[in-house]
Design a protein around this motif. Sequence first.
Motif, PDB file in Angstrom:
ATOM      1  N   TYR A 182       3.153-100.119  18.260  1.00  0.00           N
ATOM      2  CA  TYR A 182       2.158 -99.294  18.941  1.00  0.00           C
ATOM      3  C   TYR A 182       1.082 -98.882  17.936  1.00  0.00           C
ATOM      4  CZ  TYR A 182       5.951 -98.861  22.357  1.00  0.00           C
ATOM      5  OH  TYR A 182       6.948 -99.131  23.248  1.00  0.00           O
ATOM      6  N   PHE A 186      -2.983 -96.957  17.776  1.00  0.00           N
ATOM      7  CA  PHE A 186      -3.976 -96.169  18.503  1.00  0.00           C
ATOM      8  C   PHE A 186      -5.312 -96.281  17.789  1.00  0.00           C
ATOM      9  CE2 PHE A 186      -6.253 -92.152  19.190  1.00  0.00           C
ATOM     10  CZ  PHE A 186      -6.268 -92.093  20.573  1.00  0.00           C
ATOM     11  N   GLU A 199      -5.002 -97.914  23.244  1.00  0.00           N
ATOM     12  CA  GLU A 199      -3.595 -98.011  22.840  1.00  0.00           C
ATOM     13  C   GLU A 199      -3.194 -99.480  22.927  1.00  0.00           C
ATOM     14  OE1 GLU A 199       0.189 -96.829  21.556  1.00  0.00           O
ATOM     15  OE2 GLU A 199      -1.676 -95.675  21.661  1.00  0.00           O
ATOM     16  N   SER A 220      -7.243 -99.091  27.478  1.00  0.00           N
ATOM     17  CA  SER A 220      -8.282 -98.227  26.917  1.00  0.00           C
ATOM     18  C   SER A 220      -8.905 -97.357  27.990  1.00  0.00           C
ATOM     19  CB  SER A 220      -9.369 -99.064  26.228  1.00  0.00           C
ATOM     20  OG  SER A 220     -10.002 -99.911  27.151  1.00  0.00           O
TER      21      SER A 220
END
Length: 875
Positions: free
Chosen positions: A413, A415, A437, A452
């Motif tokens: 993950y 960001f 993300e 997004s």
Amino acid sequence: MDHYFSFFQLNNGIAEQFMQSSIYNKKKNCAKIAVFILITIFFYGCNSEKRVPARKQLLIKNEIFENGKLLKDQTLYDQLYQQPNSKVPLLNYRLFLNIYNLANPNPDSTFNLKYYNNKKKYDREVKWLSAKQIEGLRKSFWYLGIHNFLKETGEAPVILDTLKSKKSLTRLKSYYFNNGYFNVDANYKFDSLAPKRAQLKYYLTTGNPYFIDSLRTSIQTPVLDSLYKTTKSLIIPGKQYKTEDFENEKNRITTLYRNNGAYRFQSNYINFDIDTINKKDKATVILNVGNYSYQENDSTKTEPFKIYKISDIEIYTDYKSENHNSPIKDSVTFNNIHLYAYEKIKYTPHAITDAVFLSKGGVFNDARTVLTTRYLNNLKIFNYPTIQYEVDKKDTLAQSLIAKIYLTPRKKYSFGFAFDLTHSNIEDFGITGSVTETVRNIFNGAETLEVSARGNIGASKDIANSNNSFFNVSEYGVDAKLNFPRILFPIKTEGLIPKSMIPSTVFSLGLSKQTNIGLDKENFTGSFSYNWTPKKNTTSRFDLFNFQFVRNLNPENYFNVYGSSYDALNRIAQTYNTNPDYTSDNNLIIESGTTGFTNDVLTLKTSLLPNDAEYQNVLNVEQQRIRLTDNDFIFATNFNFTKTTKKDLQDNSFYTFRTKIESAGTILSLISKVGNLPKNINNNYEIFNLEYSEYIKTEFDFIKHWNVNKANVFAIRTFFGIAIPYGNSNTVPFSKSYYAGGANDNRAWQPYNLGPGSSSFSNDFNEANMKIAISGEYRFLIAGKWNGALFADAGNIWNVLDAVVYDPARFDGLKDLKEMALGTGFGIRYDLGFFAVRLDMGFKTYNPALEKRERWFTQYNFGNSVFNFGINYPF
């Protein structure tokens, strides 16, 4: 009373003329003052020798003579170490040298003279400024900063240097040697033009060039000798000697061997002997390729090169430098490839092995190694991969390699966020932000999901309801994109699109909403596309489907938003409207008045007839209103192809070709016909109670750059696009139409202000379904990072094979090419390397919207010029 009124008018006219005359004179005086200041600065800095030291000379010009003939080839002049200070093209003026000359070379001395050497002045000013503050003035912009700025912006004078002249001579001789002139005599001399000015002349006597007489080979490893004989050399007997050919041949042979198993081969094993003894202007070339040499104890040994095969392939899927010596906890074998993990294998085996182009039992191949690295990196779930080879100790002949591929996973993950300042036709100023993300390996098959959210707030003085707030425009939306690193299709596509083309499948969805701009829109988009790279620098994309649904929330507010369209309609209504219910204070009422008057005109309830220009203007306004306010549903299939020869950002000799073909509504019409679905009252098919668009669209875009010399480039761009409606549509949706003008098009017109054809519509957005554009631009170095450009842009848009019947806007044949508008101008660019900031000024040279006798140069003035600010080059 009549006499009084006439007298009042006369005096009012005189007063108005007097005021205009006063304003004109003020403007004229200001202009004179500005010109005077510029001329003063020009002459003050115009002494080019101002910073030339005593008994030194400024280099004014270089000249190179070959066998008594003056040369103009810029490539030769680029070999020289010393170049004269740059000039502004056409003006023959050394602008940046004179900017440098404006700087004070010793600002500290000037400051000391003013303050510390003038005790009375110092004592007077220290009473209201402290001694520390006075010392601080030394480093202020006025005393120091401005002079540093002038020095950095300008160019220091180029002083004649004997040592650099000798280096230039050596470089010139080397250049000629590399082109086959082995016996060049060279010298130089200074020519004084004034006490502090001189030019430098280089004299070269070349003799005859040498040509390749014959090529012999001496390749010590038999297997490499046999391999070489299967190919064609770049060293060709009868061709003039060029060092570049030998370098290319060296690289070709190295690539040949390393792609055919010669793992230990390097280019330093290749050398050429050039024999010119007892030969006139001819050279015999001997290609030497030695055996492999290696160190054993303290001695150097040689042996023939071996052809290596790959005995095993190992992939470490969660490698980190700190776990290099840790035990393997998980493993699997798939397609003769071993996958290992220090923790747990988190990937479907084929997702990784599909990216590997090495094969067990195959020979070592550099190209396949690079392709494997590229594919694995393109998965975007690993850091840049590492591939290492080790000799397999189990092979007694030591001719086998184990390929070890080390993959370090990126975080599952991640960001990210972005922030931009924007400007558009609607927004005077906007702030855009987005957050994204990313989820990697979401289905354990190296897939990547990006979700997004984006938002925009902006300021516009032109919208209908500003609410007395600065930020009165907003837009927000969400997007999702899912990438599969393979072709998703019911049947295998390896034969058509092999994995060496690095294929991928992308599914995307998006939803956005615009508010507070009057019309307010909701936009829902989606696509399912295939992407692949057929060859190097070539990309292809096929959208199996690409849909867009646009819903206008406030179509009745159209004329409040698009003021130019309202003004055009209102001017016509003031002459031809006969219904007082449509107006208030002699202006059309929005929405009832604009709708009523338009219907009266188009149903021939006014005195306007279809052949009248005002009728066509009303029709055009109405057609554009419908196109901008109607809800649209577009379901299309398209194919995009791009090819470029550009190698990197510094490459100034290349071409780029793009083409696109798109078909919309075809599949829906086929389903409707097969299903025998009913048509609506307009004799069109519907989906979701909405008429869908049906058209075919194609585009061709070609860009070519020529490197005129080291610093100057000539570039052209040609574009042709056409979108033809049919079946369910008689017009093309606004989002798929073409416009002309703007920073990347015809720079003498604002966006949407040119065309269609020879029409002179005053709509907010002039658009059509066919476009032709041709642009040429000469880019030249001014100094440092500053570049200039001279450009010419030709083109226009037209309506063709659609519902528009207004003849000046239509393209009916080649005769309409005379409606191609021409804009010319110049620009300034500041090149930061990774992008350039540019300002272009375009002049209307040929305007097809004017009467034929007034089209050429009647608007070629500053009053009708257009400034365009842009990032990066227009093409």
